[in-house]
Design a protein around this motif. Structure first.
Motif, PDB file in Angstrom:
ATOM      1  N   ASP A 159     -25.805  12.264   1.323  1.00  0.00           N
ATOM      2  CA  ASP A 159     -25.950  13.308   0.307  1.00  0.00           C
ATOM      3  C   ASP A 159     -27.124  14.264   0.586  1.00  0.00           C
ATOM      4  O   ASP A 159     -28.092  14.322  -0.157  1.00  0.00           O
ATOM      5  CB  ASP A 159     -26.073  12.661  -1.078  1.00  0.00           C
ATOM      6  CG  ASP A 159     -24.745  12.064  -1.516  1.00  0.00           C
ATOM      7  OD1 ASP A 159     -23.956  12.779  -2.139  1.00  0.00           O
ATOM      8  OD2 ASP A 159     -24.495  10.873  -1.192  1.00  0.00           O
ATOM      9  N   HIS A 203     -26.600  17.685   1.026  1.00  0.00           N
ATOM     10  CA  HIS A 203     -26.304  18.904   0.239  1.00  0.00           C
ATOM     11  C   HIS A 203     -26.944  20.172   0.811  1.00  0.00           C
ATOM     12  O   HIS A 203     -27.529  20.971   0.067  1.00  0.00           O
ATOM     13  CB  HIS A 203     -26.720  18.713  -1.224  1.00  0.00           C
ATOM     14  CG  HIS A 203     -25.828  17.780  -1.952  1.00  0.00           C
ATOM     15  ND1 HIS A 203     -24.736  18.193  -2.665  1.00  0.00           N
ATOM     16  CD2 HIS A 203     -25.848  16.419  -2.058  1.00  0.00           C
ATOM     17  CE1 HIS A 203     -24.120  17.135  -3.188  1.00  0.00           C
ATOM     18  NE2 HIS A 203     -24.772  16.050  -2.828  1.00  0.00           N
ATOM     19  N   ASP A 244     -21.228  14.610   1.602  1.00  0.00           N
ATOM     20  CA  ASP A 244     -21.975  15.719   1.014  1.00  0.00           C
ATOM     21  C   ASP A 244     -23.068  16.205   1.968  1.00  0.00           C
ATOM     22  O   ASP A 244     -24.243  16.336   1.593  1.00  0.00           O
ATOM     23  CB  ASP A 244     -22.557  15.367  -0.370  1.00  0.00           C
ATOM     24  CG  ASP A 244     -21.495  15.315  -1.467  1.00  0.00           C
ATOM     25  OD1 ASP A 244     -20.334  15.672  -1.195  1.00  0.00           O
ATOM     26  OD2 ASP A 244     -21.833  14.908  -2.601  1.00  0.00           O
ATOM     27  N   HIS A 280     -17.263   7.682  -0.268  1.00  0.00           N
ATOM     28  CA  HIS A 280     -18.204   8.614  -0.881  1.00  0.00           C
ATOM     29  C   HIS A 280     -18.294   8.354  -2.387  1.00  0.00           C
ATOM     30  O   HIS A 280     -19.371   8.067  -2.914  1.00  0.00           O
ATOM     31  CB  HIS A 280     -17.822  10.066  -0.594  1.00  0.00           C
ATOM     32  CG  HIS A 280     -18.835  11.030  -1.117  1.00  0.00           C
ATOM     33  ND1 HIS A 280     -20.106  11.130  -0.595  1.00  0.00           N
ATOM     34  CD2 HIS A 280     -18.802  11.902  -2.156  1.00  0.00           C
ATOM     35  CE1 HIS A 280     -20.797  12.030  -1.272  1.00  0.00           C
ATOM     36  NE2 HIS A 280     -20.031  12.509  -2.229  1.00  0.00           N
ATOM     37  N   HIS A 297     -22.691   9.645  -3.305  1.00  0.00           N
ATOM     38  CA  HIS A 297     -22.183  10.496  -4.373  1.00  0.00           C
ATOM     39  C   HIS A 297     -22.951  10.409  -5.694  1.00  0.00           C
ATOM     40  O   HIS A 297     -23.184  11.421  -6.338  1.00  0.00           O
ATOM     41  CB  HIS A 297     -20.688  10.212  -4.632  1.00  0.00           C
ATOM     42  CG  HIS A 297     -20.077  11.063  -5.683  1.00  0.00           C
ATOM     43  ND1 HIS A 297     -19.962  12.430  -5.562  1.00  0.00           N
ATOM     44  CD2 HIS A 297     -19.555  10.751  -6.908  1.00  0.00           C
ATOM     45  CE1 HIS A 297     -19.386  12.918  -6.650  1.00  0.00           C
ATOM     46  NE2 HIS A 297     -19.142  11.932  -7.484  1.00  0.00           N
ATOM     47  N   HIS A 332     -26.071   9.337  -6.203  1.00  0.00           N
ATOM     48  CA  HIS A 332     -27.497   9.664  -6.040  1.00  0.00           C
ATOM     49  C   HIS A 332     -28.389   8.784  -6.921  1.00  0.00           C
ATOM     50  O   HIS A 332     -29.330   9.286  -7.549  1.00  0.00           O
ATOM     51  CB  HIS A 332     -27.781  11.143  -6.395  1.00  0.00           C
ATOM     52  CG  HIS A 332     -27.054  12.172  -5.600  1.00  0.00           C
ATOM     53  ND1 HIS A 332     -27.553  13.442  -5.399  1.00  0.00           N
ATOM     54  CD2 HIS A 332     -25.864  12.151  -4.941  1.00  0.00           C
ATOM     55  CE1 HIS A 332     -26.688  14.157  -4.667  1.00  0.00           C
ATOM     56  NE2 HIS A 332     -25.666  13.393  -4.389  1.00  0.00           N
TER      57      HIS A 332
HETATM   58 FE   FE2 Z   1     -23.833  14.219  -3.488  1.00  0.00          FE
END
Ligand code: FE2
Ligand code: FE2
Length: 358
Positions: A47, A49, A88, A213, A249, A251
């Motif tokens: 993640d 991003h 992500d 995920h 996903h 977090h």
């Molecule tokens: Fe994420």
């Protein structure tokens, strides 16, 4: 592949080697088996991003989280056999974001496996991501463990193909956290059929580790901490003795036990999400086992980001969360109760009261 029988007595991991790794913002996994030659480690980063602003500008804080994790992974001792990236990589799935993220991941000096997050997928349905990283789901065997990598962020065809006038709008709708236009995640019929076939030749005593995920369980639909066909995927995994699902996903720290399957979330390098249960107006199904992180400072950008050190010396995951701005936590499989438990905070009387948001 021959199944291996991990044995706790044969697990050798010195305190010094753990101390050497505890400052690292990534998720490290160590497996140890009766035959020391079969011991290995891998690192887990998730993640990131990576978010494009314009031109050559990207959100600097998200870049820094990933750069730091990659740099620390390259300094890990013992050397990890491979790195898993948990999805992500991008924020809105653009070529610019995926290229920029891939450039940072390419600095890893060990083999890297990747899986798709919804932020990588819903602009072009994973087409460009595939050019970088290959198939959307696959499996591999490594030193006695069967690893399965799922694309768990698919959804219903009507939503994917007919609902939105542009691919950009579809991406934006799926990227929003609290959005009534969103659609629940799915592994889907085709991939479940593939998984059933993939598992056919695997001994029931072989440790299985699944990377997904989204959680392959139902936690909070409003934020898509949810996989709609979770029970059908779980049913395929239940016949095996030791199964662990590791997902990104969300977090945040989450863990659960459903039948033979242990579930563990990993943290993000980018930012923490709040717990759905911290919003008094929202109904959620955060697993009862999970003792939420008690965030010291929700406005500190690195609070509740971090990494995990995981050992599977018994074939089950014992996960030490190293939080960048908070107290370390260990969640280990308890063979007496048959579930993962927080070694310090599982008992309600020893917990620190959570923060409540309204
Ligand atoms: Fe994420
Ligand atoms: Fe995600």
């Amino acid at each position: 592949m021959q199944p291996r029988n991990p044995n706790r007595r044969d697990f050798i991991k010195g305190a010094a080697s753990l101390a050497a790794i505890t400052a690292l913002p990534l998720n490290s996994v160590e497996l140890a088996f009766a035959d020391p030659a079969k011991n290995f480690t891998f690192a887990y980063i998730s993640d990131a991003h990576i978010q494009h602003i314009k031109g050559s500008r990207f959100v600097r804080n998200w870049d820094r989280g990933l750069i730091r994790a990659v740099a620390e992974a390259n300094m890990l001792q013992p050397r990890p056999d491979f790195v898993m990236f948990g999805g992500d990589l991008a924020q809105l799935g653009s070529k610019a974001e995926l290229d920029h993220g891939a450039e940072m991941l390419a600095k890893l000096d060990v083999k890297t496996h990747c899986l798709l997050g919804e932020h990588d997928y819903y602009l072009d349905l994973g087409e460009y991501w595939s050019e970088l990283y290959g198939p959307h789901f696959y499996s591999f065997d490594h030193k006695g463990v069967h690893f399965v990598v799922l694309n768990s962020i698919l959804t219903y065809d009507d939503w994917t193909f007919h609902r939105w006038p542009t691919a950009e709008q579809r991406m934006l709708e799926m990227a929003a956290l609290d959005n009534p236009n969103g659609s629940p995640f799915l592994v889907g019929d085709a991939q479940r059929a593939w998984l059933a076939k993939d598992l056919e030749g695997i001994s029931r005593s072989t440790p299985i580790v699944v990377f997904s995920h989204s959680p392959i369980q139902k936690i909070y639909k409003g934020w898509n901490f949810w996989t709609d066909d979770a029970e059908q995927v779980q049913a395929l995994l239940q016949p095996f003795g030791d199964v662990t699902v590791i997902y990104g996903h969300v977090h945040q720290i989450q863990y659960n036990q459903i039948g033979n399957i242990s579930f563990h979330a990993v943290m993000a390098t980018a930012w923490p999400w709040p717990y759905p249960q911290s919003y008094a107006q929202a109904e959620s199904h955060l697993p009862k086992l999970t003792v939420p992180m008690n965030r010291a400072d929700p406005f500190f950008e690195r609070d509740a980001t971090g990494w995990q050190f995981i050992n599977m010396n018994t074939g089950r995951v014992a996960m030490t969360y190293s939080l960048n701005n908070n107290t370390d936590r260990t969640v280990a499989y308890n063979p007496i109760t048959g579930r993962p438990e927080d070694t310090e905070y599982q008992q309600p009387e020893s917990r620190i009261s959570p923060q409540i948001h309204y």
